[in-house]
Design a protein around this motif. Structure first.
Motif, PDB file in Angstrom:
ATOM      1  N   LEU A 105       2.011  -7.949   4.263  1.00 29.19           N
ATOM      2  CA  LEU A 105       1.629  -6.364   4.076  1.00 29.19           C
ATOM      3  C   LEU A 105       2.845  -5.555   3.911  1.00 29.19           C
ATOM      4  O   LEU A 105       3.469  -5.510   5.038  1.00 29.19           O
ATOM      5  CB  LEU A 105       0.504  -5.956   5.034  1.00 29.19           C
ATOM      6  N   ALA A 106       2.988  -4.714   3.123  1.00 26.56           N
ATOM      7  CA  ALA A 106       3.961  -3.826   2.924  1.00 26.56           C
ATOM      8  C   ALA A 106       3.727  -2.319   2.670  1.00 26.56           C
ATOM      9  O   ALA A 106       2.628  -1.982   2.082  1.00 26.56           O
ATOM     10  CB  ALA A 106       5.101  -4.291   1.937  1.00 26.56           C
ATOM     11  N   LEU A 107       4.096  -1.442   3.504  1.00 25.61           N
ATOM     12  CA  LEU A 107       3.839  -0.050   3.467  1.00 25.61           C
ATOM     13  C   LEU A 107       4.740   0.596   2.696  1.00 25.61           C
ATOM     14  O   LEU A 107       6.323   0.403   3.083  1.00 25.61           O
ATOM     15  CB  LEU A 107       3.747   0.639   4.838  1.00 25.61           C
ATOM     16  N   LYS A 108       4.530   1.415   1.556  1.00 22.94           N
ATOM     17  CA  LYS A 108       5.572   2.183   0.792  1.00 22.94           C
ATOM     18  C   LYS A 108       5.406   3.459   0.875  1.00 22.94           C
ATOM     19  O   LYS A 108       4.238   4.072   0.636  1.00 22.94           O
ATOM     20  CB  LYS A 108       5.526   1.758  -0.678  1.00 22.94           C
ATOM     21  N   HIS A 109       6.479   4.292   1.230  1.00 19.77           N
ATOM     22  CA  HIS A 109       6.331   5.765   1.432  1.00 19.77           C
ATOM     23  C   HIS A 109       6.063   6.271   0.191  1.00 19.77           C
ATOM     24  O   HIS A 109       6.997   6.292  -0.838  1.00 19.77           O
ATOM     25  CB  HIS A 109       7.559   6.403   2.190  1.00 19.77           C
ATOM     26  N   ARG A 110       5.128   7.029  -0.414  1.00 17.05           N
ATOM     27  CA  ARG A 110       4.764   7.704  -1.743  1.00 17.05           C
ATOM     28  C   ARG A 110       4.124   9.060  -1.295  1.00 17.05           C
ATOM     29  O   ARG A 110       2.844   9.122  -1.313  1.00 17.05           O
ATOM     30  CB  ARG A 110       3.797   6.820  -2.381  1.00 17.05           C
TER      31      ARG A 110
ATOM     32  N   LEU B 187       0.775  -1.264   0.067  1.00 15.57           N
ATOM     33  CA  LEU B 187      -0.108   0.108   0.083  1.00 15.57           C
ATOM     34  C   LEU B 187       0.967   1.086  -0.097  1.00 15.57           C
ATOM     35  O   LEU B 187       1.753   1.498   0.798  1.00 15.57           O
ATOM     36  CB  LEU B 187      -0.804   0.143   1.094  1.00 15.57           C
ATOM     37  N   GLY B 188       0.593   2.229  -0.915  1.00 14.70           N
ATOM     38  CA  GLY B 188       1.206   3.485  -0.880  1.00 14.70           C
ATOM     39  C   GLY B 188       0.835   4.362   0.411  1.00 14.70           C
ATOM     40  O   GLY B 188      -0.490   4.511   0.563  1.00 14.70           O
ATOM     41  N   VAL B 189       1.719   5.081   0.959  1.00 13.61           N
ATOM     42  CA  VAL B 189       1.336   5.862   2.070  1.00 13.61           C
ATOM     43  C   VAL B 189       2.082   7.201   2.055  1.00 13.61           C
ATOM     44  O   VAL B 189       3.010   7.307   1.612  1.00 13.61           O
ATOM     45  CB  VAL B 189       1.421   5.332   3.508  1.00 13.61           C
TER      46      VAL B 189
END
Length: 132
Positions: free
Chosen positions: A55-60, A7-9
């Motif tokens: 689940l991976a969070l990707k800094h966007r 997910l982009g965050v």
């Protein structure tokens, strides 16, 4: 079938704090992180203790749109109490209510779930679908 989902965050530190709190009652933890404030390409991964990430969070930080109508991410809960704790922790950490904890008999006779929208607009669910 699914190895992991990303997910982009927009704010990785806020998102990591949110997911740390919301996923803990369900038995999921941050299994890795690459948080370097102010630097690009930061990320964090969540899964079961001692395992890999699912689940991976990707800094966007650029403006992004969460997935559209019909998409939501459902997390398995070990019992109804964990669903309730997920919901409370998520709301305390910036989520919006999208359906309080309760039995959803229209999904199944033992389908106990809660729904929230995380601070980046991702629709999340915690569900217990077993014997009480």
């Amino acid at each position: 079938m699914i190895h992991h989902l990303s997910l982009g965050v927009t704010d990785i530190e806020r998102a990591a704090a949110f997911y740390d709190a919301a996923l803990a009652p369900l038995g999921y933890v941050r299994v890795w992180s690459d948080l370097r404030p102010g630097e690009p390409n930061q990320a964090a991964g969540y899964g079961i203790p001692g395992g890999g990430d699912t689940l991976a969070l990707k800094h966007r930080p650029e403006r992004h749109q969460p997935p559209g109508p019909g998409f939501h991410l459902a997390f398995s809960a070990p019992d109804p109490h964990a669903v309730e704790e997920f919901y409370r922790a998520a709301l305390r950490h910036g989520a919006k209510d999208n359906g309080a904890p309760g039995l959803r008999a229209h999904y199944g006779p033992r389908y106990f779930a809660a729904f929230v929208v995380d601070p980046d607009g991702h629709k999340l669910e915690a569900v217990f679908n077993g014997e009480r």
